[in-house]
Design a protein around this motif. Structure first.
Motif, PDB file in Angstrom:
ATOM      1  N   THR A 183      -7.706   1.613  -2.636  1.00 27.71           N
ATOM      2  CA  THR A 183      -8.800   2.214  -3.395  1.00 27.71           C
ATOM      3  C   THR A 183      -8.571   1.982  -4.884  1.00 27.71           C
ATOM      4  O   THR A 183      -7.471   1.617  -5.311  1.00 27.71           O
ATOM      5  CB  THR A 183      -8.899   3.733  -3.132  1.00 27.71           C
ATOM      6  N   GLU A 184      -9.595   2.202  -5.661  1.00 29.37           N
ATOM      7  CA  GLU A 184      -9.494   2.013  -7.104  1.00 29.37           C
ATOM      8  C   GLU A 184      -8.563   3.061  -7.709  1.00 29.37           C
ATOM      9  O   GLU A 184      -8.609   4.236  -7.343  1.00 29.37           O
ATOM     10  CB  GLU A 184     -10.877   2.127  -7.748  1.00 29.37           C
ATOM     11  N   TRP A 241      -3.206  -1.676  -3.409  1.00 22.84           N
ATOM     12  CA  TRP A 241      -3.678  -0.329  -3.115  1.00 22.84           C
ATOM     13  C   TRP A 241      -5.132  -0.386  -2.650  1.00 22.84           C
ATOM     14  O   TRP A 241      -5.958  -1.060  -3.255  1.00 22.84           O
ATOM     15  CB  TRP A 241      -3.524   0.564  -4.340  1.00 22.84           C
ATOM     16  N   GLN A 280       0.820  -1.218   0.000  1.00 22.73           N
ATOM     17  CA  GLN A 280       0.000   0.000   0.000  1.00 22.73           C
ATOM     18  C   GLN A 280       0.856   1.271   0.000  1.00 22.73           C
ATOM     19  O   GLN A 280       0.502   2.279   0.588  1.00 22.73           O
ATOM     20  CB  GLN A 280      -0.976   0.002   1.183  1.00 22.73           C
TER      21      GLN A 280
END
Length: 238
Positions: free
Chosen positions: A137-138, A135, A103
């Motif tokens: 989030t998109e 990650w 991340q």
């Protein structure tokens, strides 16, 4: 007898392992030297201080060197400050190895100019580095590793798992730019072309007049969004 033979085999394996040459990092072969390559980081804090500085500021802070590896601060967005080479480059081939923690994300910049913007990414184009699979989030196609961030998405990029070293290569020759990732060309574009200007004007850089406009500048490394590590940073001017 079997027990003694097993012990002998184990001892031989240990001997071979202890005699195997250690991986050479942050060094150049004779061939590379003859081809005009030079190191931007030799694995020591001394070389970091002599060749790099904080973007728009003074000496490097927040970064550390350990076992020949360069680490950003790893504690959050822009905490330690993005860094740039003291020297400026025009046409070149840049190669380095990188890896990010889970991340985390960072970037490699080129043609960076100081004193024009408060953020490094509003000056020089960015070769994106990110944990794309982890990650939270998109993310958009032009935000994956190898991308020309927020401009050109990488094609058929193959990123190694988190914790393994990847090789990035950036070729800049006049307006022509190539991004390579792990031996494969993943992005190619022409700076200042009608297509490039159209992309810029339709992107987040539409209101960043200095973005990508310089024909020379500093190489930059980003301290942003978690832990990133670099080694074997070398450049060949064209």
């Amino acid at each position: 007898m079997k027990c003694n033979l097993s012990l002998l085999v184990f001892a031989v394996i240990l001997l071979i392992a202890s005699c195997s040459p250690k991986e050479q990092i942050n060094s150049l072969s004779k061939k590379e030297v003859d081809e005009g390559w030079s190191l931007l980081f030799d694995g020591t804090a001394t070389s970091l201080d002599s060749m790099w500085k904080t973007f728009n500021a003074g000496p490097v802070t927040g970064w550390k060197v350990q076992d020949g590896i360069l680490y950003n601060s790893g504690v959050g967005s822009d905490h330690g400050g993005d860094i740039v080479t003291k020297k400026e480059f025009t046409n070149f081939e840049l190669s380095l190895e990188w890896k990010v923690d889970s991340q985390s994300n960072s970037g490699i910049f080129y043609h960076v100019q100081e004193g024009l913007t408060d953020a490094i990414y509003e000056s020089g184009p960015e070769y994106q580095l990110i944990d794309g699979k982890g990650w939270p989030t998109e993310i958009h196609k032009d935000q994956y590793s190898g991308a020309n961030y927020a401009m050109n998405a990488p094609i058929d990029a193959e990123v190694k798992p988190v914790g393994e070293w990847n090789t990035a290569r950036i070729l800049v020759n006049g307006p022509h730019v190539e991004h390579w990732l792990n031996g494969k060309k993943v992005v190619e574009y022409e700076l200042w072309s009608p297509e490039w200007l159209k992309l810029k004007n339709e992107s987040k850089w539409a209101d960043a007049p200095h973005y990508g406009m310089s024909k020379s500048g500093h190489i930059g490394l980003q301290d942003h969004g978690g832990q990133t590590m670099f080694r074997n940073i070398k450049i060949r001017e064209i």
